[in-house]
Design a protein around this motif. Structure first.
Motif, mmCIF file in Angstrom:
data_model
loop_
_atom_site.group_PDB
_atom_site.id
_atom_site.type_symbol
_atom_site.label_atom_id
_atom_site.label_comp_id
_atom_site.label_asym_id
_atom_site.label_seq_id
_atom_site.Cartn_x
_atom_site.Cartn_y
_atom_site.Cartn_z
ATOM 1 N N PHE A 11 -9.732 52.047 52.354
ATOM 2 C CA PHE A 11 -11.049 52.670 52.180
ATOM 3 C C PHE A 11 -11.608 53.156 53.520
ATOM 4 O O PHE A 11 -12.178 54.252 53.610
ATOM 5 C CB PHE A 11 -12.010 51.678 51.530
ATOM 6 N N LEU A 12 -11.441 52.347 54.574
ATOM 7 C CA LEU A 12 -11.922 52.747 55.893
ATOM 8 C C LEU A 12 -11.177 53.977 56.405
ATOM 9 O O LEU A 12 -11.785 54.884 56.992
ATOM 10 C CB LEU A 12 -11.759 51.595 56.889
ATOM 11 N N VAL A 13 -9.865 54.020 56.167
ATOM 12 C CA VAL A 13 -9.069 55.179 56.601
ATOM 13 C C VAL A 13 -9.516 56.437 55.871
ATOM 14 O O VAL A 13 -9.692 57.504 56.474
ATOM 15 C CB VAL A 13 -7.564 54.911 56.371
ATOM 16 N N LEU A 14 -9.718 56.324 54.564
ATOM 17 C CA LEU A 14 -10.179 57.477 53.783
ATOM 18 C C LEU A 14 -11.577 57.909 54.223
ATOM 19 O O LEU A 14 -11.878 59.106 54.277
ATOM 20 C CB LEU A 14 -10.188 57.129 52.288
ATOM 21 N N LEU A 15 -12.415 56.948 54.550
ATOM 22 C CA LEU A 15 -13.776 57.258 54.985
ATOM 23 C C LEU A 15 -13.773 58.015 56.311
ATOM 24 O O LEU A 15 -14.569 58.936 56.513
ATOM 25 C CB LEU A 15 -14.579 55.966 55.125
ATOM 26 N N VAL A 16 -12.859 57.640 57.201
ATOM 27 C CA VAL A 16 -12.768 58.308 58.501
ATOM 28 C C VAL A 16 -12.143 59.693 58.367
ATOM 29 O O VAL A 16 -12.582 60.655 59.013
ATOM 30 C CB VAL A 16 -11.959 57.442 59.487
ATOM 31 N N LEU A 17 -11.124 59.813 57.516
ATOM 32 C CA LEU A 17 -10.404 61.075 57.381
ATOM 33 C C LEU A 17 -11.119 62.092 56.492
ATOM 34 O O LEU A 17 -10.828 63.284 56.581
ATOM 35 C CB LEU A 17 -8.998 60.821 56.814
ATOM 36 N N PHE A 18 -12.046 61.635 55.657
ATOM 37 C CA PHE A 18 -12.697 62.552 54.710
ATOM 38 C C PHE A 18 -13.395 63.732 55.378
ATOM 39 O O PHE A 18 -13.210 64.883 54.958
ATOM 40 C CB PHE A 18 -13.691 61.783 53.832
ATOM 41 N N PRO A 19 -14.224 63.522 56.434
ATOM 42 C CA PRO A 19 -14.897 64.684 57.041
ATOM 43 C C PRO A 19 -13.931 65.715 57.590
ATOM 44 O O PRO A 19 -14.153 66.927 57.453
ATOM 45 C CB PRO A 19 -15.731 64.052 58.169
ATOM 46 N N PHE A 20 -12.821 65.253 58.189
ATOM 47 C CA PHE A 20 -11.847 66.189 58.758
ATOM 48 C C PHE A 20 -11.087 66.925 57.649
ATOM 49 O O PHE A 20 -10.841 68.134 57.745
ATOM 50 C CB PHE A 20 -10.862 65.430 59.654
ATOM 51 N N THR A 21 -10.733 66.193 56.591
ATOM 52 C CA THR A 21 -10.042 66.831 55.466
ATOM 53 C C THR A 21 -10.928 67.863 54.783
ATOM 54 O O THR A 21 -10.493 68.975 54.470
ATOM 55 C CB THR A 21 -9.602 65.761 54.448
ATOM 56 N N TYR A 22 -12.186 67.493 54.571
ATOM 57 C CA TYR A 22 -13.122 68.412 53.929
ATOM 58 C C TYR A 22 -13.361 69.650 54.797
ATOM 59 O O TYR A 22 -13.492 70.771 54.287
ATOM 60 C CB TYR A 22 -14.439 67.703 53.650
ATOM 61 N N MET A 23 -13.390 69.456 56.105
ATOM 62 C CA MET A 23 -13.598 70.577 57.019
ATOM 63 C C MET A 23 -12.426 71.554 56.955
ATOM 64 O O MET A 23 -12.630 72.786 56.948
ATOM 65 C CB MET A 23 -13.762 70.051 58.448
ATOM 66 N N VAL A 24 -11.213 71.042 56.889
ATOM 67 C CA VAL A 24 -10.041 71.915 56.770
ATOM 68 C C VAL A 24 -10.065 72.663 55.438
ATOM 69 O O VAL A 24 -9.805 73.880 55.386
ATOM 70 C CB VAL A 24 -8.744 71.089 56.905
ATOM 71 N N LEU A 25 -10.393 71.958 54.359
ATOM 72 C CA LEU A 25 -10.463 72.611 53.051
ATOM 73 C C LEU A 25 -11.566 73.666 53.013
ATOM 74 O O LEU A 25 -11.381 74.743 52.441
ATOM 75 C CB LEU A 25 -10.705 71.555 51.956
ATOM 76 N N LEU A 26 -12.699 73.367 53.631
ATOM 77 C CA LEU A 26 -13.806 74.318 53.643
ATOM 78 C C LEU A 26 -13.444 75.579 54.418
ATOM 79 O O LEU A 26 -13.912 76.676 54.085
ATOM 80 C CB LEU A 26 -15.040 73.654 54.254
ATOM 81 N N SER A 27 -12.613 75.442 55.462
ATOM 82 C CA SER A 27 -12.194 76.615 56.231
ATOM 83 C C SER A 27 -11.273 77.531 55.438
ATOM 84 O O SER A 27 -11.092 78.692 55.801
ATOM 85 C CB SER A 27 -11.494 76.175 57.516
ATOM 86 N N LEU A 28 -10.697 77.025 54.353
ATOM 87 C CA LEU A 28 -9.802 77.820 53.504
ATOM 88 C C LEU A 28 -10.523 78.424 52.310
ATOM 89 O O LEU A 28 -9.901 79.131 51.506
ATOM 90 C CB LEU A 28 -8.638 76.949 53.004
#
Length: 257
Positions: free
Chosen positions: A12-29
């Motif tokens: 859960f902590l890993v997903l919480l940390v990675l979520f903003p970066f993953t969402y940012m990459v998806l938003l750029s697409l």
């Protein structure tokens, strides 16, 4: 019971940390995502293709940011290492070390406003050279403070021993001091690079909009409510820190341990 929940908690902590970066990459697409649509109208690399055009100018901003940050990091690390030795062995070293904290008392925007008059007189206002000099004035005190822990009585004894054995000043640095400070030099380079890379206040005032680094571009796109280009700029903005973090972990920390 605690051992049973531990893997889920860590995941859960890993997903919480990675979520903003993953969402940012998806938003750029994405593009054309409007309420109440559940999915965006386009998902692909169209936004990234604009990097190579003059519309976004992100590639140029990325190159400018890299040049400025590398220049500041290299000059700051080298000068900070040698000058910190003079400061440490100076009779009034404590006073000089306290003065090194002065640039951090003021906010970067206020500090830039105080320097703007001198930069205008010197012809350094609104160009890359002026931004490099302004960021150097922020990063250099950090290098002095950082290397202050390296110069101690032990280093002085090594230098004296080298001189006693017939070594020159150049040999003292190249054969003794620089090899022993290798890890600290790399860390200082990484840190000062990041200070320059994420600097916004000084760059916005001294650059007056003509020097558009990647950090400036991010804020411009956010102010324009262009979240897709803003996310794309953020992806480019975090790329060098991730690379530096990788090299830090792979080469610096292993040697220090």
């Amino acid at each position: 019971m605690k051992r049973y929940w531990k893997p889920f908690f860590l995941s859960f902590l890993v997903l919480l940390v990675l979520f903003p970066f993953t969402y940012m990459v998806l938003l750029s697409l994405m593009s054309g995502w409007q309420f109440p649509d559940f999915l965006p109208s386009y998902f692909g690399f169209k936004n990234w293709a604009t990097i190579m055009t003059s519309e976004g100018g992100l590639l140029q901003s990325f190159v400018i940011s890299v040049i400025i940050s590398l220049s500041v990091a290299i000059v700051t690390t080298i000068s900070g290492f040698f000058i910190s030795r003079v400061v440490y062995y100076h009779p009034k070293s404590k006073v000089l070390n306290v003065l090194a904290y002065f640039p951090y008392i003021l906010a970067p925007v206020v500090f830039a406003a105080c320097l703007s008059f001198f930069f205008i007189k010197l012809g350094l206002f609104g160009n890359v050279t002026g931004v490099v000099v302004a960021q150097f004035l922020i990063a250099f005190p950090y290098a002095l403070i950082f290397f202050s822990s390296f110069w101690n009585q032990k280093m002085k004894s090594y230098a004296d021993l080298t001189a006693t054995l017939g070594g020159s000043r150049l040999q003292t640095y190249t054969k003794v001091l620089l090899p022993m400070a290798k890890s600290m030099l790399l860390v200082c380079f990484f840190q000062t690079f990041l200070i320059s890379w994420f600097e916004y206040g000084l760059t916005s005032i001294i650059g007056i909009g003509k020097v558009q680094t990647l950090t400036i571009k991010v804020f411009l796109f956010i102010k324009e409510a262009n979240y897709y280009y803003g996310a794309l700029s953020c992806c480019l903005l975090i790329f060098p820190p991730v690379v530096l973090l990788y090299f830090n972990k792979r080469y610096v920390f292993k040697k220090m341990v």
